[in-house]
Design a protein around this motif. Structure first.
Motif, PDB file in Angstrom:
ATOM      1  N   ASP A 196       0.495  -1.122  -0.432  1.00  0.00           N
ATOM      2  CA  ASP A 196       0.150  -0.183   0.248  1.00  0.00           C
ATOM      3  C   ASP A 196       1.341   1.435   0.003  1.00  0.00           C
ATOM      4  O   ASP A 196       2.285   1.274  -0.502  1.00  0.00           O
ATOM      5  CB  ASP A 196      -0.820  -0.383   0.951  1.00  0.00           C
ATOM      6  N   THR A 197       0.709   2.206   0.107  1.00  0.00           N
ATOM      7  CA  THR A 197       0.922   3.463   0.033  1.00  0.00           C
ATOM      8  C   THR A 197       2.097   4.693   0.913  1.00  0.00           C
ATOM      9  O   THR A 197       3.021   4.306   1.081  1.00  0.00           O
ATOM     10  CB  THR A 197      -0.347   4.320   0.112  1.00  0.00           C
ATOM     11  N   ARG A 198       1.423   3.272   2.911  1.00  0.00           N
ATOM     12  CA  ARG A 198       2.633   3.057   3.599  1.00  0.00           C
ATOM     13  C   ARG A 198       3.487   2.184   3.421  1.00  0.00           C
ATOM     14  O   ARG A 198       4.645   2.237   4.284  1.00  0.00           O
ATOM     15  CB  ARG A 198       1.513   3.120   4.872  1.00  0.00           C
ATOM     16  N   GLY A 199       3.516   1.494   2.168  1.00  0.00           N
ATOM     17  CA  GLY A 199       4.827   0.341   2.149  1.00  0.00           C
ATOM     18  C   GLY A 199       4.285  -0.584   2.570  1.00  0.00           C
ATOM     19  O   GLY A 199       5.447  -1.342   3.301  1.00  0.00           O
ATOM     20  N   ARG A 200       3.339  -1.349   3.286  1.00  0.00           N
ATOM     21  CA  ARG A 200       3.339  -1.971   4.293  1.00  0.00           C
ATOM     22  C   ARG A 200       2.961  -3.506   2.970  1.00  0.00           C
ATOM     23  O   ARG A 200       2.048  -3.339   1.885  1.00  0.00           O
ATOM     24  CB  ARG A 200       2.697  -1.962   5.043  1.00  0.00           C
ATOM     25  N   VAL A 201       3.095  -4.640   3.491  1.00  0.00           N
ATOM     26  CA  VAL A 201       2.999  -5.880   2.336  1.00  0.00           C
ATOM     27  C   VAL A 201       1.075  -5.589   3.557  1.00  0.00           C
ATOM     28  O   VAL A 201       1.248  -6.661   3.568  1.00  0.00           O
ATOM     29  CB  VAL A 201       3.348  -7.076   2.213  1.00  0.00           C
ATOM     30  N   VAL A 202       0.066  -5.537   1.915  1.00  0.00           N
ATOM     31  CA  VAL A 202      -0.908  -6.227   2.617  1.00  0.00           C
ATOM     32  C   VAL A 202      -1.355  -7.350   1.432  1.00  0.00           C
ATOM     33  O   VAL A 202      -2.772  -8.127   2.193  1.00  0.00           O
ATOM     34  CB  VAL A 202      -2.230  -5.041   2.184  1.00  0.00           C
ATOM     35  N   ALA A 203      -0.688  -7.679   0.979  1.00  0.00           N
ATOM     36  CA  ALA A 203      -1.252  -9.444   0.365  1.00  0.00           C
ATOM     37  C   ALA A 203      -0.081  -9.407  -0.583  1.00  0.00           C
ATOM     38  O   ALA A 203       0.303  -8.962  -1.208  1.00  0.00           O
ATOM     39  CB  ALA A 203      -1.904  -9.431  -0.681  1.00  0.00           C
ATOM     40  N   ALA A 204      -0.183 -11.252  -0.259  1.00  0.00           N
ATOM     41  CA  ALA A 204       0.860 -11.649  -0.777  1.00  0.00           C
ATOM     42  C   ALA A 204       0.745 -13.215  -0.725  1.00  0.00           C
ATOM     43  O   ALA A 204      -0.233 -13.780  -0.478  1.00  0.00           O
ATOM     44  CB  ALA A 204       2.436 -11.499  -0.378  1.00  0.00           C
ATOM     45  N   THR A 205       1.878 -13.994  -1.392  1.00  0.00           N
ATOM     46  CA  THR A 205       1.911 -15.044  -1.914  1.00  0.00           C
ATOM     47  C   THR A 205       1.865 -15.894  -0.408  1.00  0.00           C
ATOM     48  O   THR A 205       2.918 -15.464  -0.355  1.00  0.00           O
ATOM     49  CB  THR A 205       2.404 -15.588  -3.292  1.00  0.00           C
ATOM     50  N   PRO A 206       1.997 -17.370  -0.141  1.00  0.00           N
ATOM     51  CA  PRO A 206       1.813 -18.115   0.673  1.00  0.00           C
ATOM     52  C   PRO A 206       3.760 -17.763   0.710  1.00  0.00           C
ATOM     53  O   PRO A 206       3.749 -17.841   1.742  1.00  0.00           O
ATOM     54  CB  PRO A 206       1.263 -19.605   0.510  1.00  0.00           C
TER      55      PRO A 206
END
Length: 458
Positions: free
Chosen positions: A80-90
């Motif tokens: 997201d805009t704050r650099g957080r991973v909000v979704a990823a592969t396992p």
């Protein structure tokens, strides 16, 4: 069988063919690997595009699940805009972003090669996409393995295997074809190596598979025919020469030994004249042999435009003949010749005619088109047609002539024909009503002849 070593023609051709084939295969292989590399790169890009098409609607429509399906790529992350991973592969769940770059303002995507990104092993091609949201642009990272320029290792193995196979097949085919082509040459070489002086009648095999080899074998056999004929003539020449040299030497030795045994009863002036006659015969044979040697060596001729009629007239007026001479010299006939050698031809023909004529000798000169003709004919018994070429052989004297020609060397007519040939002319025996008719033909010259001083014939 030729040995396998580089200086041999077969080895050089085989190696050269292998090298050229290998170079061609290398170029084709490189093109093939570049094609397969491009295909693999396109396939990787297709997988990335497929992941983008699958994830972007989830981001925009919501709700976005925290765990994404991997699909045919190595990893996917949504930041997201704050650099957080909000979704990823396992395999990337709970890990920091695998990259920190984004596409420039003028582009939607960017790609970089990263080695060992967080959560992934090995070097990866990471593609960054911008996903516009109300609160700002999110980033979508998709990772796929780096595609080398040659595509896959399987393609390299295929290209290498095919190149080696084609190179080996081409080299083997050239080696086999050259071996088959050189077998007749080896047979010719082996046969020639076994031919010696004692078996000159042997000939090399003639193979008809290749026109060039057939022509080579026929040429070699023709050469062997000429060699055998020349060697046969040489043996006969040597035998006759030794006989003609031994006979006067033996006679002189016998006369001298007998004179020494009976010195008081010897007529020394008569014996001296007999020995001198033998010496003269030896000197004549030696001089004729020397002349033939010079002719065989193609000694240069001292040519000059000469009136053949004037030359004949001068020679006939120089000496006295026991037989009547009938002349037929109507006018000038110009030839380009060595005057001394053509005079030698005339002298030899006159000596031969005087030995065999009954009462007269006819000498004539005329021109027929581009040819000057000189004839010397006698009224003797003549020469049968089957012997007309034989008399021009060296040391050849017909049986009928031997009893009458005790002073001849057997080389006069051979010398005359050789001189005629050296002047691009011919000397033959032609039909006549009676006796032998020798005909000399020489090319006519266009320049005006000039008289030359007489020279002694040696």
């Amino acid at each position: 069988m030729l040995s396998w070593y580089l200086p041999s023609f077969r080895a050089r051709r085989t190696v050269a063919t292998g090298v050229v084939t290998a170079l061609v295969c290398a170029v084709v292989s490189v093109l093939f690997l570049m094609y397969t590399g491009n295909q693999a790169a396109d396939a990787a890009q297709s997988r990335v595009t497929e992941a983008w098409n699958r994830v972007v609607p989830l981001v925009r429509q919501g709700p976005l699940p925290p765990t994404l399906r991997k699909g045919r790529v190595e990893g996917i992350e949504v930041v997201d805009t704050r650099g957080r991973v909000v979704a990823a592969t396992p395999e990337l769940a709970g890990r920091p972003p695998i990259a920190d770059f984004r596409a420039p303002r003028t582009s939607v995507s960017a790609a970089r090669v990263l080695c060992s990104p967080p959560g992934l092993a090995g070097c990866m091609t990471v593609v960054s996409y911008k996903i516009y949201q109300p609160q700002g642009a999110w980033l979508l990272y998709v990772a796929v393995p780096v595609v080398p320029w040659y595509g896959q290792t399987t393609a390299v193995l295929i290209a290498l295997g095919v190149s080696l196979l084609v190179t080996a097949l081409m080299a083997a085919w050239v080696f086999r074809d050259l071996t088959k082509a050189l077998d007749p040459v080896n047979a010719i070489r082996a046969e020639l190596a076994e031919i010696t002086v004692t078996d000159l009648d042997r000939r090399v095999p003639v193979h008809t598979d290749y026109a060039e080899i057939k022509a080579l074998a026929e040429t070699v056999n023709d050469t062997l025919d000429r060699l055998e004929s020349a060697y046969t003539r040489l043996r006969r020449f040597t035998a006759d020469a030794s006989h003609d040299l031994r006979t006067p030497i033996t006679a002189m030795r016998t006369q001298l030994e007998e004179a020494l045994l009976h010195q008081c009863d010897t007529d020394w002036p008569e014996m001296t004249r007999a020995v001198l006659a033998g010496v003269d015969r030896l000197q004549g044979v030696a001089a004729d042999l020397l002349t033939l040697a010079r002719l065989d060596a193609h000694a240069p001729l001292q040519r000059a435009p000469t009136d053949l009629s004037e030359l004949v007239e001068a020679e006939l007026g120089r000496r006295t003949y026991q037989k009547k001479i009938v002349k037929g010299l109507p006018g000038p006939v110009c030839i380009d010749c060595d005057r001394m050698r053509i005079t030698r031809v005339l002298v030899n023909l006159l000596d031969n005619a005087e030995r065999h004529a009954n009462s007269q000798i006819v000498v004539s000169v005329r021109a027929e088109g581009p040819t000057a003709i000189m004839e010397v004919a006698d009224d003797g018994e003549g020469i049968a047609a089957e012997y007309r070429e034989l008399v021009f052989d060296r040391f050849t004297r017909l049986d009928a002539a031997r009893s009458r020609d005790a002073g001849g060397t057997g080389l006069g007519l051979a010398i005359a024909r050789e001189i005629a040939a050296a002047h691009e002319g011919t000397l033959t025996i032609e039909d006549s009503e009676r006796g032998a008719r020798f005909v000399l033909r020489l090319p006519i010259c266009e320049a005006a002849p000039h008289r030359q001083p007489d020279r002694t014939i040696v």
